[in-house]
Design a protein around this motif. Structure first.
Motif: not given
Length: 539
Positions: A156-165, A206-208, A267-268, A293-295
């Motif tokens: 499924a299309k992820p909610a976001g996309d992070f690139s780490l060098l 975001d959580q979840g 996670q919590s 986590y944003t919250n």
């Protein structure tokens, strides 16, 4: 009237067809990049780095399968420069590979316009300077190739996309590091690890929800282990191949390798450590970033997750769990498993043994006893213009010999459409990482000790991973299959840049005597000419 109506109908069909063809042409994307020096403090101490458009690391290059890239690179450094596009196959187009065997470096205050296409590719990649030790000063960046909207992906299309060098880093200037190598000494141990050019970074979600982390090891010489506190990592893609989606607590990423994982924030709500640490080193370097986590109202806490206790055996067993997803497509709609590589008999075997000899009292690195030296004229230009005295096709044997190690310009001859078995034999007690430009290959086997023909009994001939960079464990071997369907001059090198710089590389000349645009593009009209080709003109 009937004939006239038919004529108009045919004209309409032809116009519609012509417009459709024009519309069907893959999109063009244009970039202008300027390479300069600048000051930064990646490890807390100010030092000179290489910037691309004022950025360290360089700009993120987000592409879609088959995009046509026109990138004008302006060199404002005080030394010649090339960028290479790590993992981009440059189909029929080794002219754009950006290494010294194919391209004249861009002189200071000059430019070169790269024109290339990630043809039938998806995945996580990167770019970096291939000249000198510029990579030790920066100039690298993210290169992601996304699937076309009409091609499904197996998640499924992820909610976001992070690139780490991620990679090891020195506080010492790249010019001083180069002087160390030129003097015949080995590089010292790195000073630290960087994540996207910093000691630490923060990634927010975001959580979840589920997020993709695209990880590349852009360091000079050190394997890293990657892990996220309290979270499982689902491996979904490795260097352009979709894989069986196993879950991992941590993952080894060797020099030059890239991969993509999905992480669900299940996670919590608090902050969690993201950890990268060196592997197989007496002194362990660690970089800790944050998954926020944003919250979350709670900062990171608790012990930093530890790396695996076991060393090479653990890493080897993990490597064997990475398998091709045979039912999934990659950049094209047909399943990856439709190419039955395991049923093809290789035309021949090439056995390449790395070594670390002293030549004329200086530390060098070699392949089958040959320590590579770059000629003034790129091999590709010499081949194209039939310039003698640049390289020969008997400069290196296809298996180790008892001859004394020596310097030479090593080129392995091969024919278009050959199907090769290549075995990397590592008799040293250090980790190795090998990369092939222009291709991906099937990693069919890992083993300890010396490879023999009996080693083939343990090959994975069903669902071996295809990738462009593979590790070779100490006192061990790794075997690959590669289908030579991409004509050109292709660099086969150690991804460990000090070893590459001091000679652990060869070029694979994939050749067809019949010139055809179906096999290879013409020399670019803007190709830079240097060395023995400097006085020549483009045809």
């Amino acid at each position: 009237m009937g004939k006239l109506a038919l004529f108009h109908l045919l004209c309409g069909i032809l116009i519609f067809w012509a417009v459709s063809v024009v519309k069907a042409e893959d999109p063009y994307k244009y970039f202008t990049w300027t390479a300069t020096y600048g000051m930064a403090s990646p490890l807390g101490t100010p030092q000179q780095v290489i910037l691309i458009n004022g950025q360290f690391p360089g700009p993120r290059l987000d592409l879609v399968t088959n995009d046509n890239i026109v990138l004008n690179l302006i060199n404002k450094l005080d030394e010649p420069l090339l960028l290479t596009w790590n993992g981009i196959k440059q189909r029929k187009n080794s002219w754009q590979d950006g290494v010294l065997g194919t391209n004249c470096p861009i002189p200071p205050n000059r430019n070169y316009i790269y024109k290339f296409q990630p043809k039938d590719q998806i995945g996580s990649y990167n770019y970096f300077p291939s000249t000198q030790l510029h990579r030790a000063a920066g100039g690298f960046g993210v290169l992601n190739v996304y699937a076309r909207s009409v091609i499904p992906v197996p998640y499924a299309k992820p909610a976001g996309d992070f690139s780490l060098l991620i990679g090891d880093w020195y506080k010492t200037s790249h010019k001083v590091l180069r002087q160390i190598l030129d003097s015949g000494k080995s590089l010292p141990f790195p000073d630290g690890l960087l994540v996207n050019g910093q000691k630490q970074s923060t990634f927010t979600g975001d959580q979840g929800k589920t997020y993709m982390f695209r990880i590349s090891n852009v360091g000079l010489k050190t394997t890293i282990n990657f892990r996220i506190q309290g979270h499982k990592m689902k491996l979904v893609e490795v260097e352009g191949s979709h894989v069986i989606q196993n879950l991992y607590d941590s993952f080894d990423v060797h020099v030059g390798q890239s991969l993509s994982i999905l992480v669900t924030l299940d996670q919590s709500p608090k902050d969690y450590y993201i950890v990268a640490s060196t592997r197989f080193t007496t002194t362990v370097l660690t970089s800790t970033s944050v998954l926020h986590y944003t919250n979350s109202q709670t900062p990171v806490s608790g012990p930093v997750p530890a790396a695996p206790v076991n060393q090479f055996q653990w890493s080897l067993m993990q490597a064997r769990t990475i398998r091709w997803n045979l039912t999934s497509n990659a950049a094209r709609p047909n399943p990856q498993g439709s190419f039955h590589y395991g049923k093809i008999t290789p035309s021949r075997t090439i056995l390449l043994a790395n070594s670390a000899p002293l030549i004329s009292g200086k530390q060098r690195y070699a392949v089958n006893g040959i320590s590579y030296i770059n000629p003034d004229t790129p091999l590709k230009l010499a081949d194209h213009f039939n310039i003698p005295g640049v390289f020969t096709l008997d400069s290196i044997r296809s298996a180790p010999t008892a001859d004394s190690p020596h310097l030479a310009t090593a080129v392995l001859p091969s024919s278009l459409h050959e199907f090769l078995e290549i075995v990397f034999q590592n008799n040293e007690d250090t980790m190795q990482s090998w990369h092939l430009d222009g291709y991906d290959f099937w990693v069919v086997g890992f083993g300890s000790g010396t490879w023999t023909q009996a080693s083939r009994k343990g090959y994975n001939l069903v669902d071996a991973l295809t990738r462009h960079t593979t590790q070779v464990y100490p006192k061990s071997w790794t075997a690959i299959y590669v289908s030579l369907d991409n004509q050109g001059m292709w660099n086969l090198r150690s991804a460990m840049w000090d070893r590459q710089y001091l000679g652990q590389q060869v070029y694979l000349r994939v050749y067809n005597p019949t010139a055809s645009l179906a096999n290879e593009y013409d020399i670019p009209t803007n190709a830079l000419l240097c060395g023995k080709a400097a006085a020549l003109r483009h045809p």
